[in-house]
Design an enzyme around this catalytic site. Structure first.
Site: not given
Ligand code: SAH
Ligand code: SF4
Length: 355
Positions: A97, A110, A117, A121, A124, A347
């Site tokens: 996306e 974005c 991924c 995390c 996420c 995000c």
């Molecule tokens: N992988 C990279 C970039 C993609 S995620 C990273 O982790 O930085 C982009 C941002 O969204 C990151 O700061 C991540 O921690 C945040 N993010 C992920 N899941 C989220 C959620 N459920 N609510 C708010 N921010 C989130």
């Molecule tokens: Fe991957 Fe989501 Fe963690 Fe970013 S926040 S590194 S996209 S798992």
């Protein structure tokens, strides 16, 4: 049975590669430049649009290259009309996306660097779906071209690009940097390096490499906690690179590039959103404060809900208190507005259910 398309995506090439190919076809040197302009300045999408090329060459291009890997499969617009999300299918049926956000005179994209991924995390949506594959540089570039064409029809253009869609950009380092270089090329889309922001979960060796390459691209690091045990529970990558190692790499980046670094912090109710958490974060970040000015910045965003994580977003009031505490300690902090929540474009919410 359908034949598999083995043609290379034309956006995977850089200009010297294209020149090499045209040269091997016995074409005059200026042809490569013409094609390059067509792709990135005119943003032509079909070989037939290259009417400045002889028909035979157009046919040869079609024979060897495809001009699109991304098939828009669904598009959603937020209720305020300011955020637009497109779901694309790749040739191998993986889904990614990309989101366009309109905010005053900014047109920020974005974009994704991977399908899924591998970093896992827990909060996420992309992490919850696991790793699909790396995108090629051309597939990253094509997301930008898709929106650039759309905006151009409205007399607008892309102003900023954040690599914060699906995936961990520094886990797909080569393709990500190649894509940025191609978009940055003055003979191409000509987007200034400072208009890009790479967001990383904290892959320390890749941050070091990024620093050594002295790129003028903005760096954002997803922190979310300053306690190792706590961060490891939320972000498995922390078991490999501790907070101290990560902040040291960030400090090297700031010292060598003199650029301000951004830390991202998703505010999760009763998990990392208290004034005490803010104070501990501020203390950790003092190493970025020199003569009263901070070469860092904290971006807080209330957590966006995802299926497999029970954490809740912080309240507005607690977000403001968190921000005030950081600023009291000299650390600038902005509260990112939640955008596109109604279309799951916030995000960490991307594409999870499109699989
Ligand atoms: N992988 C990279 C970039 C993609 S995620 C990273 O982790 O930085 C982009 C941002 O969204 C990151 O700061 C991540 O921690 C945040 N993010 C992920 N899941 C989220 C959620 N459920 N609510 C708010 N921010 C989130
Ligand atoms: Fe991957 Fe989501 Fe963690 Fe970013 S926040 S590194 S996209 S798992």
């Amino acid at each position: 049975m359908m034949q598999k398309d083995t043609r290379k995506l034309i956006y995977d090439l850089d200009l010297p590669e294209l020149e090499g190919i045209l040269n091997s076809w016995g074409e005059p040197a200026y042809r490569a430049r013409q094609i390059w302009n067509g792709l990135y300045q005119n943003m032509w999408q079909e070989p037939q649009e290259f009417t400045n090329l002889p028909k035979g060459l157009r046919e040869k291009l079609t024979e060897h290259f495809t001009f699109s890997h991304l098939v828009p499969a669904a598009a959603l617009e937020s209720s305020d009309g300011e955020t637009r999300k497109t779901l694309f299918r790749l040739p191998d049926q993986k889904a990614i996306e990309a989101v366009l956000m309109r905010y005053s005179d900014r047109r920020t994209l974005c974009i994704s660097t991977q399908a899924g991924c591998a970093m896992g995390c827990v909060f996420c949506a992309t992490g919850q779906m696991g790793f699909g594959r790396n995108l090629t540089s051309g597939e990253i570039v094509e997301q930008v071209l898709f929106y650039a064409r759309l905006l151009r029809k409205q007399g607008e253009e892309v102003t900023n690009i954040v690599l914060m869609g699906m995936g961990e950009p520094l886990h797909n380092y080569e393709a990500t940097m190649k894509a940025i270089d191609r978009l940055n090329d003055p003979q191409g889309l000509n987007l200034g390096a400072r208009r890009f922001t790479v967001s990383t979960v904290g892959l320390v060796p890749a941050i070091r490499r990024f620093t050594a390459e002295k790129r003028q691209v903005n760096l954002a690091v997803s922190l979310h906690s300053v306690d190792d045990e706590h961060r490891s529970a939320m972000m498995p990558v922390n078991r490999r690179y501790s907070i101290e190692e990560l902040l040291t790499a960030c400090e090297e980046y700031v010292n060598q590039t003199h650029r301000r670094i951004t830390f991202e912090w998703a505010l999760i109710q009763d998990v990392n959103d208290s004034v005490d958490h803010a104070r501990r974060l501020a203390i950790k970040l003092q190493r970025f404060v020199h003569h009263g000015s901070a070469l860092c910045h904290v971006n807080v965003i209330p957590l966006n809900p995802t299926k497999a994580y029970s954490g809740k977003a912080t309240t507005r009031q607690r977000a403001l208190a968190f921000q005030a505490e950081l600023e009291r300690h000299g650390i600038p902090c902005t509260i990112r507005i939640r955008r596109g929540i109604d279309i799951q474009a916030g995000c960490g919410q991307l594409a999870a259910d499109a699989g």
